[in-house]
Design a protein around this motif. Sequence first.
Motif, mmCIF file in Angstrom:
data_model
loop_
_atom_site.group_PDB
_atom_site.id
_atom_site.type_symbol
_atom_site.label_atom_id
_atom_site.label_comp_id
_atom_site.label_asym_id
_atom_site.label_seq_id
_atom_site.Cartn_x
_atom_site.Cartn_y
_atom_site.Cartn_z
ATOM 1 N N HIS A 16 -1.490 -20.860 -0.737
ATOM 2 C CA HIS A 16 -0.798 -19.569 -0.630
ATOM 3 C C HIS A 16 -0.046 -19.466 0.700
ATOM 4 N N VAL A 65 -5.704 -8.038 -0.630
ATOM 5 C CA VAL A 65 -5.076 -8.898 0.376
ATOM 6 C C VAL A 65 -3.933 -9.699 -0.258
ATOM 7 N N HIS A 115 1.052 -7.831 0.395
ATOM 8 C CA HIS A 115 2.353 -8.479 0.221
ATOM 9 C C HIS A 115 3.378 -7.496 -0.337
ATOM 10 N N HIS A 171 -1.011 -8.263 7.671
ATOM 11 C CA HIS A 171 -0.835 -9.503 6.944
ATOM 12 C C HIS A 171 0.458 -10.204 7.328
HETATM 13 FE FE LIG Z 1 -0.988 -13.613 2.032
#
Ligand SMILES: [Fe+2]
Lengths: 440, 440
Positions: free
Chosen positions: A131, A231, A236, A265
Amino acid sequence: LSSQPSAASKPAPQEPVRNKRYDPKKPHITETPLTKKNWYKHVNWLNLTLIVGIPIAGLIASAWTPLRWPTLIWSIAYYFATGLGITAGYHRLWAHTSYSASTPLKIFLAAVGGGAVEGSIRWWARDHRAHHRYTDTDKDPYSVRKGLLYSHFGWMVMKQNPKRIGRTDISDLNDDAVVVWQHKHYLKVVLFMGLIFPMLVSGLGWGDWLGGFIYGGILRIFFVQQATFCVNSLAHWLGDQPFDDRNSPRDHVITALVTLGEGYHNFHHEFPSDYRNAIEWHQYDPTKWSIWAWKQMGLAYDLKQFRSNEIEKGRLQQQQKKLDQKRTKLDWGVPLDALPVMEWDDYVDQCQNGRGLVAVAGVVHDVTDFINDHPGGKAMIKSGVGKDATAMFNGGVYNHSNAAHNLLSTMRIGVIRGGMEVEIWKRANNDGKGQMIVKD
Amino acid sequence: LSSQPSAASKPAPQEPVRNKRYDPKKPHITETPLTKKNWYKHVNWLNLTLIVGIPIAGLIASAWTPLRWPTLIWSIAYYFATGLGITAGYHRLWAHTSYSASTPLKIFLAAVGGGAVEGSIRWWARDHRAHHRYTDTDKDPYSVRKGLLYSHFGWMVMKQNPKRIGRTDISDLNDDAVVVWQHKHYLKVVLFMGLIFPMLVSGLGWGDWLGGFIYGGILRIFFVQQATFCVNSLAHWLGDQPFDDRNSPRDHVITALVTLGEGYHNFHHEFPSDYRNAIEWHQYDPTKWSIWAWKQMGLAYDLKQFRSNEIEKGRLQQQQKKLDQKRTKLDWGVPLDALPVMEWDDYVDQCQNGRGLVAVAGVVHDVTDFINDHPGGKAMIKSGVGKDATAMFNGGVYNHSNAAHNLLSTMRIGVIRGGMEVEIWKRANNDGKGQMIVKD
Ligand SMILES: [Fe+2]
Ligand code: HEM
Ligand code: HEM
Ligand SMILES: [Fe+2]
Ligand SMILES: [Fe+2]
Ligand SMILES: [Fe+2]
């Protein structure tokens, strides 16, 4: 534990082989388009049951199960413990090696992390590294580009083509006895830590066996899962991008509150090996606080942290980028090198014929429509028409503000051949970008 | 009114001659240092009485004067009306000509503005233009550089040297019959609008003559004065500077709340002829709202407004300035042109002797201390040592983030003579400033 050389650590472990029926030679179901006839083959029924089915069952059962105070408190406490297993353990320790942990802490994190029912460390960290390495691309296992719900849990509920997901190096995890042991005995760990242990505490502690199972087990799992899934989805999708806006990660306090501090993040994707997610003391990051506390207790060490110089550089470049984007949208006047060249006599002539032109620093400006609006009065600005008004404009009469310089530059119509030309030309390099005020 | 060609409009009116005993040939008291013996000569006793003495007397008197509801409401309403006289009249209309007003509106503003007891329009606007033209200098009548209290009311309570205050053009005001009339009959205007009128309303309206005098007159004057004085003190002291930080004006919502919307003072000093102070709809600027309402009623016209292009240019340049200041405080690595030149063979030799050097885009980096911390693992970074790692670093193996590029540039130790040199040199112009990420 470390005396258990697991089989799993030996073969080239890049490919996940959790499903024993998987044969890389046959076409994978995801290579077949989803139709009315085959849709059920696309669904990962096991995951669907674990993530959606059981929680619904638990919810229904809870209607008949009284919720007792000690059970509620215990469920919340265990929610935090298992959440930390994911955030401080699976994520920051194993996926990112942002700090080192002593064996007791590792065992604790592997155990409570297992209790969150989100797969083994080995599987989770492998996907998570992919990821980070392939964020937002097709190789990203939970790319938000495929939709918010997909990134939240669609990627688990629908079958995945293992070939699609980016490869990452997990040799360090295969050398970690705790990781290997947890992977090998994953089902036992999940059953015990996810359901039996919370039930045992509640049952032996205050006799509430069923409550411990329903609330401390099933429903607590559901909440921990949904929180940590955020998360991959919310983080995102919601918030600011102070460090890099080319990809989807975002910073938001709501995400932080939901995810035990994993809400910064954008920072995290830019500085993934930093043990912190929140860098300001007032931001909510209990995962960071826990790691820090373990360090004080001698359980964690080598906490990695990017120098603030590097962090501020990233922030500054992103701000610069935003500013540059804004700059190109504004009218900074005709660039100096695109202006026609005029003779001085021509300039004076035109003014005598009634045009309101003012020469400042070698550049001719048409102020005809502005004379009546001039904040310093008509008389003042008229006194510059047909003359070299450089000195008056720049302090001789009035030292005009930035705003006045900016306005003036939008009125440019020509450059005067000769004397002043050189001076202005030298400074012109920075112009048109508006970055420096060309004091013309 | 306009048929009254006032005497005051004829002589050169640049100098204020309010004090008839003032003789420009004698040394002014402010040219004598303040001592224990002469301090009382430095004080402007009339102003001290008006601004401090009478309010205190009013406060004492109020202890014996019951405050009735209608009087309270009337006092607050009249507070707003007289405040608007200053902000919409004295300030935005006459000092800055940021819009035009019909004669009825002018008379209204001159009347209620007089009721605020802050001097005549002519005197006030002359000083205020000097304040804008010479902000923060000795020629600024209420420079905040002389202290917050001085800028608040010290400049009125202490005598001023009329020679010190910057000269400004007030020919337009001398041509304005309302201004000239108000200046000529100033004491009558003040007495009537400041005290008699509020008392009349209250007395004839609901029989509260004394309350009208004390609350609608004296105490209301005190509050209106203190509030509008804040434009000279608080607005130069509290808040942000989004447009220009070279001088003292600042934007703050508290100042706006206190001053009927004159709180966006950094904007105002940059764009003084804009009829607005607050440019966002959600910011508090009742003075702007009133002017706009008068326009709808046909009483005001020609509302001046800077184009948002000009405003955004100013904001952007200030942001750029801040960013540039921050940039110089960060470590961007040794500038490329300050690096020693190395031979390729020398680079390879040093690596074989154990140094951890990596060449990326023609620049040699010492990563010895970083190998163990490399987030991509030791093996990855070691594979670049002694080689041309340009391609691996830039996507061949892993497309490193901005953060990684920034970090890399702090590790520079030399430039390789030859092939790659030209490419990097071309882009080097923008480097060291950190504005562009030199992808090396
Ligand atoms: Fe991420
Ligand atoms: C040629 C184009 C000109 C432009 C675009 C221009 C623009 C402006 C602007 C925007 C202001 C408002 C205050 C500020 O932002 O600094 C101003 C004020 C002023 N300008 Fe100009 N100006 C021009 C020419 C001149 C000239 C030639 C003179 C004098 C010979 C002059 C004298 C003044 C004075 C004295 C003020 C102060 C007004 C006050 O605040 O009392 N300007 N000008
Ligand atoms: C030469 C100096 C190097 C520096 C300063 C550096 C820095 C970094 C940093 C800061 C990261 C964290 C992720 C990011 O911010 O992008 C990273 C990740 C990575 N680096 Fe490097 N790197 C260097 C050299 C290399 C080389 C030579 C290779 C490969 C041959 C490499 C391969 C990787 C990989 C594969 C990752 C991804 C780690 C992951 O997220 O799984 N790096 N590097
Ligand atoms: Fe991560
Ligand atoms: Fe001011
Ligand atoms: Fe002003």
